[in-house]
Design a protein around this motif. Sequence first.
Motif, PDB file in Angstrom:
ATOM      1  N   THR A  47     -23.725  -8.640 -13.861  1.00 25.74           N
ATOM      2  CA  THR A  47     -23.505  -7.207 -13.756  1.00 25.74           C
ATOM      3  C   THR A  47     -22.575  -6.923 -12.589  1.00 25.74           C
ATOM      4  O   THR A  47     -21.937  -7.822 -12.057  1.00 25.74           O
TER       5      THR A  47
ATOM      6  N   GLU B 195     -31.118  -8.971  -7.473  1.00 24.86           N
ATOM      7  CA  GLU B 195     -29.677  -9.148  -7.676  1.00 24.86           C
ATOM      8  C   GLU B 195     -29.113 -10.071  -6.584  1.00 24.86           C
ATOM      9  O   GLU B 195     -29.478  -9.934  -5.414  1.00 24.86           O
TER      10      GLU B 195
ATOM     11  N   TYR C 117     -19.716   2.082  -8.659  1.00 24.17           N
ATOM     12  CA  TYR C 117     -19.914   0.811  -9.370  1.00 24.17           C
ATOM     13  C   TYR C 117     -18.672  -0.046  -9.195  1.00 24.17           C
ATOM     14  O   TYR C 117     -17.590   0.329  -9.643  1.00 24.17           O
TER      15      TYR C 117
ATOM     16  N   GLN D  87     -17.616  -5.576 -10.939  1.00 27.99           N
ATOM     17  CA  GLN D  87     -18.170  -5.915 -12.253  1.00 27.99           C
ATOM     18  C   GLN D  87     -17.999  -7.414 -12.498  1.00 27.99           C
ATOM     19  O   GLN D  87     -16.936  -7.970 -12.255  1.00 27.99           O
TER      20      GLN D  87
END
Lengths: 352, 139
Positions: free
Chosen positions: B58, B86, B71, B74
């Motif tokens: 992710t 994570e 965000y 990626q």
Amino acid sequence: MPIQIDCDIHPAVPNCAALFPYMSEHWREMSVLRGIEDLQSINYPDSVPLTVRSDWRPKSGRPATSAETIAHECLEPFGSSLAICNCLFGVQTLFSEDLAYTYVTAVNDWMRTEFLDRDPRLRASIVISLENIEMAVDEINRCAADRRFVQILVLAGTARPLGRRNFWPIYEAAVKHGLPLGIHAGSELRNPPTALGWPSYYLEDYVADAQAFQYQLTSLFTEGVFNKFPTLKVVMLESGWTWLPALLWRITKYWGGLRMEIPWADRSPAEVVRDQVRFSLQPVDGPADADQMKRLLEHIGSDQLLLFSTDYPHAQFEGSEVFPAGFDESLKGIIRADAPLATYPRLAEGTP
Amino acid sequence: MSVAKYVIAATADFPAGTRRLVEVDGRAIVVFNVRGEYFALLNRCPHNGGSLAEGVVTGLVQSAAPGAYQYTRQGEIIRCPWHGWEFDIKTGKSFCSAIRARARPFPVHVEDGGALVEGPYRAETIPVHIEDAYVVLEA
Ligand code: FES
């Protein structure tokens, strides 16, 4: 005498008529015509033993209805230099925004005239209704000019979790005026007091208050209130606090895997609590054994979290020893004075 | 334990956005190709040992304020399939301040077959040709 600040005492409004001098003629008449004689809520029914300790229960009527009674039964016997009055008259249960605002302003003005003006040792929380946030902010701004109001007061059982952004103007006002947000046991009764719906007994209601506090703390953390307002102090009043370590372990455990949901959370829940959340001492729902209590205090993880309180006139302990076994003298000193003074910036202005 | 070079694959067989689970010297190691760069982590989540190779790749969600979501990166974050922790594929670091543990990284690089054949290296199943490039893990 060393400084001791009692952070949670409860002057009682005898009945609605006692507030009439602080209301406009229209609302006085409406109260009479509509038969609004009392706003006693099921949070603290008069007849329940918890509501009034037996040696403070008057022959008739409510306890703690005058500054003299408070001085005589609470300030002097416990040796407190200052006390913060948190009025629990059920104004938060009203649905009409205007009626709620009328009663809230009346309670605050009654508090100022009947208590703050009569005893220089008394301080008070600004009571607000969350039915209308703009009106709540107006009331905070109106009362905050008087520096003897040291906190904003809401109940733990709110209609929606307190972390939600619609409440944030209140926190903005709190920060602007140097007022902690006090969250007190009790409910607006917009929701059942338990997560399972309506219980049968008062014991269940009172025990379930702890759930409400735990959920409010979780909501304030996850919604980012402590990130948005890093100088805001939140004080949990009559919440109990022995549940805190378990709650923090639980939030922390699941936060690890759900961080991406709340990426603004940059401090662990334990750090946030250490920086911004405090708890009134009473009630202590803890082990009777002193060594076990010491271990519990270690789990709490900071000596700054607890603020001295008697919860007068509620019945949380007998006699005059407010601390249960297990608190050493230096910790008691912090709880009595240092922690309250650090939490409520306005207290230092009037400390004798 | 001495560090040895392991030839994992020819770069041509290990495209961007994919990962490979390899076993070297009894250790399971997951190697990622992130947009042409290779990275490796011990395939044991530092939490409870979940297999990172099976996690979701992710990006990184960050925030300057409640309600603001940024965000980035990626394809550079691996989320453990067991409890969702994570880790940064490039460093093994976690992004949650409550998590001090870190996934163990291993160095990986690309080496020409010509340089590799001079050795020493281990490539039990992969023939090394001087004209190709290879993903080499040091573990
Ligand atoms: S084992 Fe990886 S998150 Fe728990």
